[in-house]
Design an enzyme around this catalytic site. Sequence first.
Site, PDB file in Angstrom:
ATOM      1  N   HIS A 190       0.847  -1.188   0.000  1.00  0.00           N
ATOM      2  CA  HIS A 190       0.000   0.000   0.000  1.00  0.00           C
ATOM      3  C   HIS A 190       0.892   1.251   0.000  1.00  0.00           C
ATOM      4  O   HIS A 190       2.016   1.209   0.506  1.00  0.00           O
ATOM      5  CB  HIS A 190      -0.899  -0.034   1.249  1.00  0.00           C
ATOM      6  CG  HIS A 190      -1.872   1.077   1.338  1.00  0.00           C
ATOM      7  ND1 HIS A 190      -1.550   2.308   1.873  1.00  0.00           N
ATOM      8  CD2 HIS A 190      -3.179   1.173   0.970  1.00  0.00           C
ATOM      9  CE1 HIS A 190      -2.609   3.094   1.838  1.00  0.00           C
ATOM     10  NE2 HIS A 190      -3.602   2.436   1.292  1.00  0.00           N
ATOM     11  N   VAL A 192       1.393   3.821   1.804  1.00  0.00           N
ATOM     12  CA  VAL A 192       2.069   4.299   3.016  1.00  0.00           C
ATOM     13  C   VAL A 192       3.080   3.294   3.564  1.00  0.00           C
ATOM     14  O   VAL A 192       3.771   3.576   4.547  1.00  0.00           O
ATOM     15  CB  VAL A 192       1.062   4.652   4.137  1.00  0.00           C
ATOM     16  CG1 VAL A 192       0.154   5.786   3.702  1.00  0.00           C
ATOM     17  CG2 VAL A 192       0.258   3.440   4.569  1.00  0.00           C
ATOM     18  N   LYS A 193       3.191   2.127   2.930  1.00  0.00           N
ATOM     19  CA  LYS A 193       4.127   1.110   3.405  1.00  0.00           C
ATOM     20  C   LYS A 193       5.549   1.385   2.897  1.00  0.00           C
ATOM     21  O   LYS A 193       5.780   2.278   2.089  1.00  0.00           O
ATOM     22  CB  LYS A 193       3.675  -0.281   2.955  1.00  0.00           C
ATOM     23  CG  LYS A 193       2.296  -0.693   3.461  1.00  0.00           C
ATOM     24  CD  LYS A 193       2.256  -0.792   4.967  1.00  0.00           C
ATOM     25  CE  LYS A 193       1.067  -1.595   5.485  1.00  0.00           C
ATOM     26  NZ  LYS A 193      -0.232  -1.087   5.080  1.00  0.00           N
ATOM     27  N   HIS A 194       6.506   0.580   3.345  1.00  0.00           N
ATOM     28  CA  HIS A 194       7.909   0.774   2.980  1.00  0.00           C
ATOM     29  C   HIS A 194       8.123   0.709   1.471  1.00  0.00           C
ATOM     30  O   HIS A 194       8.908   1.471   0.912  1.00  0.00           O
ATOM     31  CB  HIS A 194       8.774  -0.303   3.634  1.00  0.00           C
ATOM     32  CG  HIS A 194       8.856  -0.210   5.124  1.00  0.00           C
ATOM     33  ND1 HIS A 194       7.760  -0.399   5.939  1.00  0.00           N
ATOM     34  CD2 HIS A 194       9.903   0.032   5.950  1.00  0.00           C
ATOM     35  CE1 HIS A 194       8.126  -0.260   7.199  1.00  0.00           C
ATOM     36  NE2 HIS A 194       9.428   0.006   7.237  1.00  0.00           N
TER      37      HIS A 194
END
EC number: 2.6.1.92
Length: 385
Positions: A190, A192-194
């Site tokens: 997603h 907002v993930k790394h």
Amino acid sequence: MKKISYGMHSISPADIESVINTLKSDFLTQGPAVAKFEEKFAKYVGSKYAVAVTNGTAALHLAVLALGLKPGKKVITSPISFVASSNSVLYVGGEIDFADIDSASGLIDINSLEERIKSGGPDSYSGIIAVDFAGNPVNLEKLRIVAKKYNLWIIEDACHSPGGFFTTSDSRRSLCGSCEFNDISIFSFHPVKHIATGEGGMLTTNSEELYEKLLVLRTHGITREKGKFLNSSEDIEMGPWYYEMQSLGYNYRMPDILASLGTSQLERADKNIERRHEIAKLYDEGFKNSEIVPLVKFNEGHAYHLYVIQSEKRTKIYNVLVENEIFPQIHYIPIHLQPYYKGLGFSEGDFPNAENYYKKALSLPMFPTLEDQDIQRIIEIVIGV
């Protein structure tokens, strides 16, 4: 005034070029870019196999399917997670249960977990979903002792923790997703993930049997491998076009467009973890002589998807930050307090540590492109409330 979200993706020129190259290629849906992404991701986390899918929820769904969860059997997880962690069990007719968290880490409390299994009837449980909350890894070596005792499988929900690790009893680093002590690990891509692919997910495992199951389940339950066909050529013509649907699978394939972006993002994953660590240290130092309490002290193995503080003034701090165009988030409303889960028999008071955590928790902005001056501004506002 500059707006700052709690999380933000970063797209580089190299990312854009990789996607453009895929758009110019012969494949848009699942193709060679997916295979490349899987190979590089498996190497990054230290697992034998990786299977790319449409999102982290799909990864969870396929994980419980591949592990053979039967309707009516229980799986236990943490109430402090996104609802997908527990929903995946319900998708296949299983029953969900929770164990309270350790207040000092926000992770599932292993002792509470074992007591819950004992009181709920050990024979009724099939597995554990261990959530690496905020990027802080569960010690899967310790958890596996309990799992083996009750013959349970372990899924590591590592959506928050690519690049994270815990230290084993013999002083080694055990990477999140390596599956050294668990059956399957799952990840989310997603924004907002790394690693951001827009939407996307990954499963990792060291079991060839599980790997083969996952490949089939993500593609409608279909296989094209001649040596695995169940029909006989005496019963049906089997030309080069032939395939068999042997199980009820799903269309969870990742497109090459997303995989090419994921591979490009993976190239700077270590650099981004380093920056997340720098930001966590700046926050820790800034709050050192204040009433603000970080959920955990700095830990090198923490992947810092989130930087969580706890304060009795949580709601006031939240409102003041928003007034200043800074948008924190709260992770998470305890799953067992959601109306749907209350309908399953859970209620307030079931898991007091999780509920007390929720009342004080606040996730501050944490992403690699967050600037030092913005971090200092956030700290000053929070302390000044």
